[in-house]
Motif scaffolding. Sequence first.
Motif, PDB file in Angstrom:
ATOM      1  N   UNK C  50       0.842  -1.199   0.000  1.00  0.00           N
ATOM      2  CA  UNK C  50       0.000   0.000   0.000  1.00  0.00           C
ATOM      3  C   UNK C  50       0.878   1.251   0.000  1.00  0.00           C
ATOM      4  N   UNK C  51       1.975   1.174   0.758  1.00  0.00           N
ATOM      5  CA  UNK C  51       2.854   2.329   0.831  1.00  0.00           C
ATOM      6  C   UNK C  51       3.662   2.517  -0.455  1.00  0.00           C
ATOM      7  N   UNK C  52       3.520   1.565  -1.370  1.00  0.00           N
ATOM      8  CA  UNK C  52       4.206   1.704  -2.652  1.00  0.00           C
ATOM      9  C   UNK C  52       5.676   1.340  -2.607  1.00  0.00           C
ATOM     10  N   UNK C  53       6.083   0.567  -1.625  1.00  0.00           N
ATOM     11  CA  UNK C  53       7.477   0.147  -1.581  1.00  0.00           C
ATOM     12  C   UNK C  53       7.589  -1.297  -2.048  1.00  0.00           C
ATOM     13  N   UNK C  54       8.696  -1.573  -2.715  1.00  0.00           N
ATOM     14  CA  UNK C  54       8.926  -2.945  -3.164  1.00  0.00           C
ATOM     15  C   UNK C  54       9.235  -3.820  -1.960  1.00  0.00           C
ATOM     16  N   UNK C  55       8.818  -5.059  -2.040  1.00  0.00           N
ATOM     17  CA  UNK C  55       9.144  -5.991  -0.971  1.00  0.00           C
ATOM     18  C   UNK C  55      10.390  -6.760  -1.391  1.00  0.00           C
ATOM     19  N   UNK C  56      11.347  -6.830  -0.491  1.00  0.00           N
ATOM     20  CA  UNK C  56      12.599  -7.489  -0.841  1.00  0.00           C
ATOM     21  C   UNK C  56      12.377  -8.985  -1.033  1.00  0.00           C
ATOM     22  N   UNK C 309      -1.015 -16.574  -4.671  1.00  0.00           N
ATOM     23  CA  UNK C 309      -2.104 -15.747  -5.197  1.00  0.00           C
ATOM     24  C   UNK C 309      -2.151 -14.405  -4.474  1.00  0.00           C
ATOM     25  N   UNK C 310      -1.959 -14.461  -3.158  1.00  0.00           N
ATOM     26  CA  UNK C 310      -1.936 -13.204  -2.391  1.00  0.00           C
ATOM     27  C   UNK C 310      -0.824 -12.296  -2.912  1.00  0.00           C
ATOM     28  N   UNK C 311       0.352 -12.890  -3.151  1.00  0.00           N
ATOM     29  CA  UNK C 311       1.479 -12.100  -3.647  1.00  0.00           C
ATOM     30  C   UNK C 311       1.129 -11.425  -4.970  1.00  0.00           C
ATOM     31  N   UNK C 312       0.512 -12.201  -5.861  1.00  0.00           N
ATOM     32  CA  UNK C 312       0.174 -11.632  -7.166  1.00  0.00           C
ATOM     33  C   UNK C 312      -0.826 -10.482  -7.002  1.00  0.00           C
ATOM     34  N   UNK C 313      -1.810 -10.683  -6.119  1.00  0.00           N
ATOM     35  CA  UNK C 313      -2.794  -9.618  -5.894  1.00  0.00           C
ATOM     36  C   UNK C 313      -2.087  -8.364  -5.352  1.00  0.00           C
ATOM     37  N   UNK C 314      -1.231  -8.554  -4.347  1.00  0.00           N
ATOM     38  CA  UNK C 314      -0.523  -7.408  -3.758  1.00  0.00           C
ATOM     39  C   UNK C 314       0.319  -6.689  -4.813  1.00  0.00           C
ATOM     40  N   UNK C 315       1.028  -7.493  -5.612  1.00  0.00           N
ATOM     41  CA  UNK C 315       1.895  -6.888  -6.620  1.00  0.00           C
ATOM     42  C   UNK C 315       1.089  -5.995  -7.544  1.00  0.00           C
ATOM     43  N   UNK C 316      -0.125  -6.452  -7.896  1.00  0.00           N
ATOM     44  CA  UNK C 316      -0.929  -5.651  -8.817  1.00  0.00           C
ATOM     45  C   UNK C 316      -1.517  -4.428  -8.151  1.00  0.00           C
ATOM     46  N   UNK C 317      -1.902  -4.571  -6.877  1.00  0.00           N
ATOM     47  CA  UNK C 317      -2.386  -3.388  -6.160  1.00  0.00           C
ATOM     48  C   UNK C 317      -1.284  -2.330  -6.141  1.00  0.00           C
ATOM     49  N   UNK C 318      -0.078  -2.779  -5.804  1.00  0.00           N
ATOM     50  CA  UNK C 318       1.023  -1.810  -5.709  1.00  0.00           C
ATOM     51  C   UNK C 318       1.311  -1.192  -7.063  1.00  0.00           C
ATOM     52  N   UNK C 319       1.181  -2.013  -8.109  1.00  0.00           N
ATOM     53  CA  UNK C 319       1.436  -1.494  -9.451  1.00  0.00           C
ATOM     54  C   UNK C 319       0.420  -0.409  -9.826  1.00  0.00           C
ATOM     55  N   UNK C 320      -0.863  -0.674  -9.507  1.00  0.00           N
ATOM     56  CA  UNK C 320      -1.881   0.306  -9.877  1.00  0.00           C
ATOM     57  C   UNK C 320      -1.792   1.565  -9.021  1.00  0.00           C
ATOM     58  N   UNK C 322       0.933   2.772  -7.799  1.00  0.00           N
ATOM     59  CA  UNK C 322       2.080   3.527  -8.308  1.00  0.00           C
ATOM     60  C   UNK C 322       1.690   4.298  -9.554  1.00  0.00           C
ATOM     61  N   UNK C 323       0.897   3.639 -10.415  1.00  0.00           N
ATOM     62  CA  UNK C 323       0.487   4.272 -11.660  1.00  0.00           C
ATOM     63  C   UNK C 323      -0.387   5.496 -11.351  1.00  0.00           C
ATOM     64  N   UNK C 324      -1.269   5.323 -10.348  1.00  0.00           N
ATOM     65  CA  UNK C 324      -2.190   6.377  -9.964  1.00  0.00           C
ATOM     66  C   UNK C 324      -1.405   7.584  -9.423  1.00  0.00           C
ATOM     67  N   UNK C 325      -0.413   7.267  -8.562  1.00  0.00           N
ATOM     68  CA  UNK C 325       0.415   8.328  -7.987  1.00  0.00           C
ATOM     69  C   UNK C 325       1.136   9.092  -9.086  1.00  0.00           C
ATOM     70  N   UNK C 326       1.666   8.324 -10.008  1.00  0.00           N
ATOM     71  CA  UNK C 326       2.395   8.906 -11.121  1.00  0.00           C
ATOM     72  C   UNK C 326       1.458   9.820 -11.908  1.00  0.00           C
ATOM     73  N   UNK C 327       0.229   9.311 -12.156  1.00  0.00           N
ATOM     74  CA  UNK C 327      -0.768  10.083 -12.902  1.00  0.00           C
ATOM     75  C   UNK C 327      -1.136  11.356 -12.166  1.00  0.00           C
TER      76      UNK C 327
END
Lengths: 229, 424, 330
Positions: C50-56, C309-320, C322-327
């Motif tokens: 949610x905070x938009x940081x990559x998870x190591x 599946x949770x990881x994939x969902x999280x990755x996409x939330x973070x991606x969107x 980030x895109x929103x913030x950028x926009x």
Amino acid sequence: MKRTIPWIITIVTGFVLVIAEFVPPWGKMREDVLIYFQIISVFAFFLGGGSLLKINLQKVFSKRTDWEYALVTVVGFFVMLALGLFKLGNPEMATAGYAADLNANGSWFKNLFDAVKAPLSASMYSLLAFFIASASYRAFRAKNSDATVLLVSAFIILMGQTFVGVVATGWMPDWVSFFKVENLSLWLLAKANLAGQRAILIGIALGIVSMSLRVILGIERTHLSGGDE
Amino acid sequence: MSRLSRLSISRKTFLTSLLSLLVFAAYSAPLLAQDSDISVTDSTSAELEGAPAAPTNVLAVDHKYDIGEAVDVSWDLSFDDTAGMRNVAGYIIYRSVAGSAEFDSIGAVFSLTSSFADIGLTRGETYQYSVSSYTLSGQVSEPIVSAEVTTEREWFDWDEVWVFILLVLIGGSVMYFIYHARKGKQMFLRKIAGLQAVEEAIGRATEMGRPILFIPGIHDMDDVQTIAGMTILAKVAKQVAEYESRIFVPTRASLAMTAARETVREAYMTAGRVDAYRADDIYYVTDEQFGYVAAVNGIMTRDKPATCFYLGAFFAESLILAETGNSIGAIQIAGTAQPAQLPFFVAACDYTLIGEELFAASAYLSGEAKQLGSLKGQDVGKVIAMAAVLIGAVLATLGSEEGMNIETFRGAFHGIWSVFGGGQ
Amino acid sequence: MIQALFLSPVFSPLFSPLFSVVSHGLGPVFSWIFWILFVAGVGWVFWRTIKGREVERRVIFLMMGLTVAGAVLTGIVLPVQETVVVRNIFDTIENLEEGDKVLLSLDYDPSGAPELQPMAIAVSQHCLEKKLKICYMTLWGTGGAMIADVITAIRPDFPELVYGEDYCNVGYRAGNEAVLKVIATDFRKTFPTDVSGIVLDSLPMMTGVTACPDFSYIVAIGSGRPGIKEWVEYVVEPSGALMGSGAAAVSAPQLYPYYPQQMNGMMGGSKGASEYEKMLRRGYPKYGEFRAQATEIMGPQTVAHVFLMLLIIFANISFFLAKKRKGASA
């Protein structure tokens, strides 16, 4: 000469074996050639084993960085070789002599195999689970339309593999049962994926035809210590 | 930028592939829809004890297109097998050498089976066969004797004639384009991003002062994928020599090590830097699959190569290697003809050569007219394949059972695959 | 409603620690700790997202390890759904008759064992229950040890078995495809003796076996090359022998084209093995008391899938996000 003789062997073997596929009395030739290959690779093993020992012993004696690992390799090599050759502690030695089953229960070879080799092998393989997790976290993002298709199909198949998916769409009435996750995932695997794989396979088969002909005709000769002419 | 988007394909390619997928799906549908129920022998319904009805119409024919060592025996099922008492447990097959009246039992098959292949016979000998049905309680019907049959040797396998025709067509067109390729004549080549990046990737490693890692797959030299890997290694090694960089090639097969050494030494020689060639950088590790993976991962984490090539046959280790490479920030170029491993490489590598691109790579990199010509010949094969798929799909849809049916096509492709892809 | 959810086959294992903590002492406490850690870990990954940081990646590795280890230790068992592909193998063996011979080829090494060994054991047990005779072989040098392990595992349940009469082990021969090509028509040419040098002719069960089709059924269990594909190409295609197979999960999708023409059934990965175990248990209830290795693996595997599946969902939330913030910042 150094290049011509191998090339003549290549061209003759190549064409004869392709023709042998259609001439029943020649059929056994393919079998024989496979055996020749086995024999050659056994001799090559001496080269390989020699190179392995040389490089690791060099590391050990010159105490290069991480020479301890090299020592483990060398010791492991000789220990397993000795246990396998002399069949130490093999209970079948009494009756069968040196024909005893290498893997007879109780033999030192089998014990080391079970205690060291088996768990190490399985651990390396299981790393896959970790790497799949990190790769899917990185790769499955809906960046564009293609990636979205990839993401959605991956997700459906993952759902289909777990009972969460089955429960999630279990309420659907029968007339839309195609859209139940387990059926969708099977459809993706057995239709879309299989069809795509077949297309790739046909491409590969044709690629092999063209590559093999380049090799047989001597146009591609890098593997015969050729390089660009 | 994102690693995945570099691989993204154009909309047009995407639509075309979607369309071909649909065609393939239509083609594969009937293959999958077939039910494979196992028929259950109902041997308990026997009420009366007594010899079952004998099979009828026993035929023995020389096995076609072999070296005269086999005979195919067939018969019509006993009445008591399909209907009647339904107490047939199976059939016993007997054989006699011509002239002798003595029949020896040579084998038995289950009920509802109406054929038997007798192999290991002598060429030119005449045999006679007979078949009896039997019940679980041991009743055997009278034997029905076939006509005499003589084993013969044939010189052409007519079952494979379709494969032969396809082989001549495809192989012929490849050869035609190889020998008619003229220098200087511009040929259209689809861009393969992975191959265009090879030089840049080697240059980057040189700038960073770090080595290059090349994995020619985990198979031995009897796999054409390994040979393809070696041909690319030749091109890569030559550039490495020119850039005065360093290349490591750990192998899983001893023979692959020998071949890789020859290839690299030759490449250094061509580049005029044979003094810089180090045989010890190309070495055998172990035949053990995951032992090899552990060793390669170790090399990656210790030596931190700037560029990793994975070109050849790969199995479960593909992602383990590629993810480790990714974690050390290496540029990664992969290529394999193992369809199941492609997704892993696509997810974790910068560039992936998909299937045939692996085999085309050396021709592509060499830029020689003759080598490129072979790629054009290959396209003729693609046209044939596409036509066959279309016709096959139409025939399968219409449910044609007669004449040139779908089996012909399936057989033909299987044949081509086993002739050239058998080494995989 | 909530109670029904808790008791449903999917969720009840997850919540069982909740109910059993009172009655079972420390074991369930451990389960508790695991589930708390798991939920906390997932929550933390979600927070980072949610905070938009990559998870190591190391965090992901740790989570994955925790998930699988926890699931193994708590012993989650999930219901298994049967499929026709596996069913076919079971039915074929079920319909064979006493004394029929089955060839079992174990073409894998320890790395494939967790997935494939349960198949080999379950198929062997089934064959022996049906009083079929089993001949073991392998195309892999390391397969000999796998055969030895299977025999060790099943031997105690069938004390009356006699080597050479009820089962035999011809072991390993070098030569990969060449071995198959030969045994398709001449079994003794490649295997003149068994694994300890006993001449095959002196083993009663091998009389009448001259080639692969003389076995009523072949089950090839393999994880690579040479493996199932080679069995199909060099034995089933030319000789018409009847074959079923067991494949590692990673290679199973590639083998589907051979079903049902060249092989009448296939067990894919632990899932396939656990289905077979389930069928065996239903047909032969005495196995209910034995360990079902593959079924045990399925629980952790499913939990790992859920985590993925949770990881994939999280990755996409973070991606969107980030895109929103950028926009928004543009």
